[in-house]
Motif scaffolding. Structure first.
Motif, PDB file in Angstrom:
ATOM      1  N   TYR A 144      50.194 116.376  36.410  1.00  0.00           N
ATOM      2  CA  TYR A 144      50.474 115.149  35.670  1.00  0.00           C
ATOM      3  C   TYR A 144      51.192 115.404  34.353  1.00  0.00           C
ATOM      4  CZ  TYR A 144      47.385 113.360  39.223  1.00  0.00           C
ATOM      5  OH  TYR A 144      46.832 113.045  40.439  1.00  0.00           O
ATOM      6  N   LEU A 145      51.787 116.571  34.226  1.00  0.00           N
ATOM      7  CA  LEU A 145      52.618 116.872  33.052  1.00  0.00           C
ATOM      8  C   LEU A 145      53.796 115.906  32.947  1.00  0.00           C
ATOM      9  CD1 LEU A 145      53.290 118.830  30.702  1.00  0.00           C
ATOM     10  CD2 LEU A 145      54.550 120.219  32.359  1.00  0.00           C
ATOM     11  N   LEU A 146      54.220 115.374  34.084  1.00  0.00           N
ATOM     12  CA  LEU A 146      55.314 114.405  34.126  1.00  0.00           C
ATOM     13  C   LEU A 146      55.105 113.270  33.132  1.00  0.00           C
ATOM     14  CD1 LEU A 146      57.705 112.885  35.738  1.00  0.00           C
ATOM     15  CD2 LEU A 146      55.858 111.944  37.134  1.00  0.00           C
ATOM     16  N   TYR A 147      53.879 112.772  33.021  1.00  0.00           N
ATOM     17  CA  TYR A 147      53.620 111.587  32.211  1.00  0.00           C
ATOM     18  C   TYR A 147      53.767 111.835  30.703  1.00  0.00           C
ATOM     19  CZ  TYR A 147      51.949 109.572  36.573  1.00  0.00           C
ATOM     20  OH  TYR A 147      51.867 109.109  37.856  1.00  0.00           O
ATOM     21  N   PRO A 148      53.093 112.814  30.123  1.00  0.00           N
ATOM     22  CA  PRO A 148      53.296 113.028  28.672  1.00  0.00           C
ATOM     23  C   PRO A 148      54.710 113.447  28.318  1.00  0.00           C
ATOM     24  CG  PRO A 148      51.959 114.796  29.614  1.00  0.00           C
ATOM     25  CD  PRO A 148      52.058 113.727  30.653  1.00  0.00           C
ATOM     26  N   VAL A 149      55.372 114.189  29.209  1.00  0.00           N
ATOM     27  CA  VAL A 149      56.756 114.581  28.935  1.00  0.00           C
ATOM     28  C   VAL A 149      57.652 113.356  28.879  1.00  0.00           C
ATOM     29  CG1 VAL A 149      58.765 115.764  29.897  1.00  0.00           C
ATOM     30  CG2 VAL A 149      56.561 116.925  29.824  1.00  0.00           C
ATOM     31  N   ALA A 150      57.492 112.447  29.849  1.00  0.00           N
ATOM     32  CA  ALA A 150      58.318 111.239  29.881  1.00  0.00           C
ATOM     33  C   ALA A 150      58.065 110.370  28.663  1.00  0.00           C
ATOM     34  CB  ALA A 150      58.039 110.452  31.168  1.00  0.00           C
ATOM     35  N   VAL A 151      56.784 110.202  28.297  1.00  0.00           N
ATOM     36  CA  VAL A 151      56.451 109.372  27.138  1.00  0.00           C
ATOM     37  C   VAL A 151      57.020 109.979  25.860  1.00  0.00           C
ATOM     38  CG1 VAL A 151      54.540 108.566  25.700  1.00  0.00           C
ATOM     39  CG2 VAL A 151      54.399 108.358  28.183  1.00  0.00           C
ATOM     40  N   TRP A 152      56.848 111.291  25.688  1.00  0.00           N
ATOM     41  CA  TRP A 152      57.369 111.946  24.482  1.00  0.00           C
ATOM     42  C   TRP A 152      58.889 111.856  24.413  1.00  0.00           C
ATOM     43  CZ3 TRP A 152      60.503 116.389  24.405  1.00  0.00           C
ATOM     44  CH2 TRP A 152      60.792 116.871  23.127  1.00  0.00           C
ATOM     45  N   ALA A 153      59.557 112.091  25.533  1.00  0.00           N
ATOM     46  CA  ALA A 153      61.021 112.032  25.537  1.00  0.00           C
ATOM     47  C   ALA A 153      61.515 110.633  25.196  1.00  0.00           C
ATOM     48  CB  ALA A 153      61.563 112.471  26.898  1.00  0.00           C
ATOM     49  N   GLY A 154      60.845 109.608  25.747  1.00  0.00           N
ATOM     50  CA  GLY A 154      61.273 108.247  25.456  1.00  0.00           C
ATOM     51  C   GLY A 154      60.991 107.828  24.038  1.00  0.00           C
ATOM     52  N   ALA A 155      59.797 108.205  23.518  1.00  0.00           N
ATOM     53  CA  ALA A 155      59.391 107.746  22.192  1.00  0.00           C
ATOM     54  C   ALA A 155      60.019 108.569  21.082  1.00  0.00           C
ATOM     55  CB  ALA A 155      57.865 107.790  22.074  1.00  0.00           C
ATOM     56  N   ALA A 156      59.932 109.898  21.175  1.00  0.00           N
ATOM     57  CA  ALA A 156      60.332 110.752  20.055  1.00  0.00           C
ATOM     58  C   ALA A 156      61.711 111.370  20.214  1.00  0.00           C
ATOM     59  CB  ALA A 156      59.294 111.863  19.864  1.00  0.00           C
ATOM     60  N   ALA A 192      60.190 120.674  38.639  1.00  0.00           N
ATOM     61  CA  ALA A 192      61.098 119.553  38.885  1.00  0.00           C
ATOM     62  C   ALA A 192      60.521 118.244  38.366  1.00  0.00           C
ATOM     63  CB  ALA A 192      61.391 119.447  40.379  1.00  0.00           C
ATOM     64  N   TYR A 193      59.214 118.055  38.490  1.00  0.00           N
ATOM     65  CA  TYR A 193      58.573 116.854  37.939  1.00  0.00           C
ATOM     66  C   TYR A 193      58.734 116.807  36.419  1.00  0.00           C
ATOM     67  CZ  TYR A 193      56.189 114.722  41.944  1.00  0.00           C
ATOM     68  OH  TYR A 193      55.916 114.046  43.104  1.00  0.00           O
ATOM     69  N   ALA A 194      58.527 117.931  35.756  1.00  0.00           N
ATOM     70  CA  ALA A 194      58.653 117.964  34.303  1.00  0.00           C
ATOM     71  C   ALA A 194      60.073 117.627  33.858  1.00  0.00           C
ATOM     72  CB  ALA A 194      58.237 119.340  33.776  1.00  0.00           C
ATOM     73  N   LEU A 195      61.069 118.182  34.541  1.00  0.00           N
ATOM     74  CA  LEU A 195      62.460 117.905  34.178  1.00  0.00           C
ATOM     75  C   LEU A 195      62.830 116.461  34.475  1.00  0.00           C
ATOM     76  CD1 LEU A 195      64.165 121.200  35.402  1.00  0.00           C
ATOM     77  CD2 LEU A 195      63.521 120.560  33.075  1.00  0.00           C
ATOM     78  N   ALA A 196      62.308 115.910  35.573  1.00  0.00           N
ATOM     79  CA  ALA A 196      62.563 114.500  35.873  1.00  0.00           C
ATOM     80  C   ALA A 196      61.954 113.601  34.805  1.00  0.00           C
ATOM     81  CB  ALA A 196      62.005 114.146  37.252  1.00  0.00           C
ATOM     82  N   GLY A 197      60.749 113.933  34.341  1.00  0.00           N
ATOM     83  CA  GLY A 197      60.135 113.152  33.273  1.00  0.00           C
ATOM     84  C   GLY A 197      60.940 113.216  31.989  1.00  0.00           C
ATOM     85  N   LEU A 198      61.468 114.401  31.674  1.00  0.00           N
ATOM     86  CA  LEU A 198      62.301 114.548  30.477  1.00  0.00           C
ATOM     87  C   LEU A 198      63.542 113.662  30.555  1.00  0.00           C
ATOM     88  CD1 LEU A 198      62.913 116.155  27.833  1.00  0.00           C
ATOM     89  CD2 LEU A 198      64.101 117.811  29.274  1.00  0.00           C
ATOM     90  N   ALA A 199      64.221 113.683  31.685  1.00  0.00           N
ATOM     91  CA  ALA A 199      65.449 112.897  31.845  1.00  0.00           C
ATOM     92  C   ALA A 199      65.159 111.398  31.843  1.00  0.00           C
ATOM     93  CB  ALA A 199      66.162 113.303  33.130  1.00  0.00           C
ATOM     94  N   LEU A 200      64.105 110.977  32.539  1.00  0.00           N
ATOM     95  CA  LEU A 200      63.772 109.551  32.574  1.00  0.00           C
ATOM     96  C   LEU A 200      63.373 109.041  31.191  1.00  0.00           C
ATOM     97  CD1 LEU A 200      61.724 109.374  35.902  1.00  0.00           C
ATOM     98  CD2 LEU A 200      63.981 108.390  35.488  1.00  0.00           C
ATOM     99  N   GLY A 201      62.623 109.857  30.448  1.00  0.00           N
ATOM    100  CA  GLY A 201      62.234 109.448  29.104  1.00  0.00           C
ATOM    101  C   GLY A 201      63.416 109.329  28.171  1.00  0.00           C
TER     102      GLY A 201
END
Length: 311
Positions: free
Chosen positions: A102-114, A191-200
């Motif tokens: 579930y690393l995908l979730y905090p990565v996406a939130v951080w990328a989008g917010a910060a 791949a999940y972590a990188l997808a979360g980064l890009a989506l965020g």
């Protein structure tokens, strides 16, 4: 001494200053050093825990025994012989697997917010664009710099997790097809972590506000994770067997469907469809490819949006 030092310094020469890193990469690291420290601390905790669980793994294996013929787990084995070492090994692996999955979730939130949302909202991004930094270069640095520690750290956690899992009883640490086990033991985790980064990052550029971008990135990550979780076992053709073979599915396989079809003589024929453990890597590679495609599309959309808005 100070007089001699001054006398030997060439006239007009500026005093030497210690070297300090500079450039866009260093700026990104400095702005987001809190997140970098948090990621490093979390990785150290997970790594230390996995190394310790690897050390107690043989004790957990010895306590539970073989658990039936050919390592088949029986309902009595794990409960009658459970020890503190086995509980720690099992629950510790479960916790580590969940953190990676579930690393995908905090990565996406951080990328989008910060990473992008806050800088667009505060005007920091526009200020950077006036300092000889193009919008495309600015975005490239904000994606590439965190992608490196994310990839390296997640890959390390996956390797340590697999190393620890092999030290204990595999039948007691979850089947390969369980969501947390599957994602956390292969390249899909990276791949999940990188997808979360890009989506965020895309959410931050679209909404240009930190909190809405964080919420949108979280929702996108949830949809992506849920869809792939629901259709994971359909990403590679399943094995189909009939007759007696349908009653003797290989150990470790996931049975997807089982039924009976009437035959001409009135008796029913048994059939089954299952994913054997040997399909782990094809399924991993297909899911990883889909996630990297999502990351690539989100990144391309982010650059296109930035180019359309700011040239």
């Amino acid at each position: 001494m100070s007089t001699l030092t001054t006398a030997h310094r060439p006239s007009g020469a500026a005093p030497r200053r210690p070297y300090r890193p500079s450039g866009l990469t260093w700026t990104v690291l400095r702005l987001h050093r809190t997140a970098l420290y948090a990621w490093g601390a979390a990785l150290l905790i997970v790594a230390a825990g996995l190394i310790w669980m690897h050390a107690i793994g043989p004790g957990a294996r010895a306590a539970t025994g073989d658990c039936g013929p050919s390592g088949v787990f029986s309902s009595d084995c794990g409960f009658t012989k459970e020890t503190a070492a086995e509980r720690i090994h099992t629950y510790g692996l479960d916790l580590a697997s969940a953190c990676v999955t579930y690393l995908l979730y905090p990565v996406a939130v951080w990328a989008g917010a910060a990473l992008t949302g806050r800088e667009m909202e505060s005007g920091t991004a526009r200020l950077a664009w006036t300092q000889s930094v193009t919008p495309a270069r600015w975005l490239a640095a904000r994606l590439a710099v965190p992608a490196v520690p994310l990839t390296a750290g997640t890959a390390l956690a996956v390797l340590l997790g697999n190393w620890t899992r092999r030290a204990g009883n595999g039948d007691l640490s979850g089947g390969w097809f369980n969501t947390n086990v599957f994602v956390s033991t292969g390249p899909a985790a990276v791949a999940y972590a990188l997808a979360g980064l890009a989506l965020g990052a895309l959410a931050g550029l679209v909404l240009r506000r930190a909190l809405p971008a964080a919420a949108a990135a979280l929702a996108a990550a949830y949809v992506l994770h849920s869809v792939l979780d629901a259709f994971r076992m359909s990403l590679w053709p399943a094995e189909k067997v009939t007759g007696q073979a349908a009653l003797h599915i290989p150990h470790g396989a996931l049975v997807l469907e089982r039924g009976a079809t009437p035959s001409a003589d009135g008796r029913s024929g048994i059939w089954a469809a299952y994913q054997p453990e040997s399909h782990f890597w094809p399924l991993q590679l297909v899911e990883s490819g889909l996630l990297l495609a999502v990351a690539g599309l989100a990144t391309a959309a982010a650059f296109a949006l930035l180019r359309r808005r700011h040239g």
